[in-house]
Motif scaffolding. Sequence first.
Motif, short mmCIF file in Angstrom:
data_model
loop_
_atom_site.label_atom_id
_atom_site.label_comp_id
_atom_site.label_asym_id
_atom_site.label_seq_id
_atom_site.Cartn_x
_atom_site.Cartn_y
_atom_site.Cartn_z
N ALA A 61 -11.56 1.96 -33.82
CA ALA A 61 -10.33 2.77 -33.92
C ALA A 61 -9.52 2.73 -32.64
N ARG A 62 -10.08 2.18 -31.56
CA ARG A 62 -9.39 2.04 -30.28
C ARG A 62 -8.91 3.39 -29.73
N GLY A 63 -9.83 4.34 -29.69
CA GLY A 63 -9.49 5.67 -29.16
C GLY A 63 -10.66 6.61 -29.34
N TYR A 64 -10.46 7.88 -28.96
CA TYR A 64 -11.57 8.83 -29.06
C TYR A 64 -11.30 9.98 -30.03
N GLU A 88 -10.63 3.52 -22.49
CA GLU A 88 -9.79 2.40 -22.03
C GLU A 88 -8.72 2.03 -23.05
N TYR A 89 -9.06 2.18 -24.33
CA TYR A 89 -8.05 1.90 -25.36
C TYR A 89 -6.93 2.93 -25.31
N SER A 90 -7.29 4.21 -25.22
CA SER A 90 -6.27 5.26 -25.18
C SER A 90 -5.41 5.17 -23.93
N ASP A 91 -6.02 4.78 -22.81
CA ASP A 91 -5.28 4.65 -21.54
C ASP A 91 -4.58 3.29 -21.41
N ARG A 92 -4.79 2.42 -22.40
CA ARG A 92 -4.16 1.09 -22.44
C ARG A 92 -4.52 0.24 -21.22
N VAL A 93 -5.80 0.30 -20.84
CA VAL A 93 -6.27 -0.51 -19.72
C VAL A 93 -7.46 -1.38 -20.13
N VAL A 94 -7.69 -1.50 -21.44
CA VAL A 94 -8.85 -2.27 -21.88
C VAL A 94 -8.74 -3.73 -21.47
N GLN A 95 -7.50 -4.28 -21.47
CA GLN A 95 -7.34 -5.68 -21.05
C GLN A 95 -7.73 -5.86 -19.58
N ARG A 126 -17.38 -8.25 -28.27
CA ARG A 126 -17.48 -9.67 -27.98
C ARG A 126 -16.50 -10.52 -28.78
N PHE A 127 -16.31 -10.16 -30.06
CA PHE A 127 -15.61 -11.07 -30.96
C PHE A 127 -14.27 -10.55 -31.50
N ALA A 128 -14.03 -9.24 -31.43
CA ALA A 128 -12.78 -8.70 -31.98
C ALA A 128 -11.60 -9.10 -31.08
N ASP A 129 -10.44 -9.20 -31.70
CA ASP A 129 -9.21 -9.48 -30.96
C ASP A 129 -8.82 -8.21 -30.20
N GLN A 130 -8.84 -8.28 -28.89
CA GLN A 130 -8.58 -7.10 -28.05
C GLN A 130 -7.14 -7.06 -27.53
#
Length: 247
Positions: free
Chosen positions: A168-171, A81-88, A242-246
Amino acid sequence: MRKSKMFILTLIVFSGIAITMGLMILVTRNPELAGNSAMVSAKASMFKDDWSSYFGLLTMIVLTLGTIGFGTIAGWIFGREYSDRVVQDLLALPVHRFTIVLSKFITFVAWSILLSLILFIIGVFTGLAVNIAHWSVGLAYHYFIIFMVTSFFTMLLCTPTALVASYARGYIAPIAFTIGTLIVTQIMFVGIPNITAYFPWAIPALYSGVSGAGGATPDLVSFIILFSTILLGFIGTVAWWRFADQT
């Protein structure tokens, strides 16, 4: 998991590995099949034509190539989801973040167990097809338990990989982390084997017995370290989601 191409790809890879082992047995019996390839001949010489050695090699494969496979899957599940920029979009759903993380881990474990079963089952059928010597149901059951417990320890050690993927927000980073732990483990077995019983990623190999009779034996402290690493990776991943700034 059902709809991803990654799932199909991992099924093909693990099935292909099991079938390749049978082919190597044939090369061991018929060296002329390797032709002039010294590399193929050298690899084939590792495969002994009996079930005990064959099951040992299956276990060794799940400890090495399986580690990379499980780590790749964990990195993909937690980093996609981070790599595809859809985590939000994912986090905007009316679902608790702990539920999201737990669902990802359940999917990861189910996926990894399925791959382990495929590797073992196809490996057994391939061995039967090439008629490896000294088959017995009791022997197969004995090694099946060792193989699955080893696989289970190996896949659970991917909780830190999930944390790396989330941080790292990716794979890409988790794959590098997985390969790094595998390299460090091999170096420790060669250079400082006396402390391998207290290095988490070496404990599954010690449990399985593939490290040889001279290897260290995991004790209570070893399993405390193993499960503490697994638990810390899980808690760290949950805390990050839960707590990191996403944003």
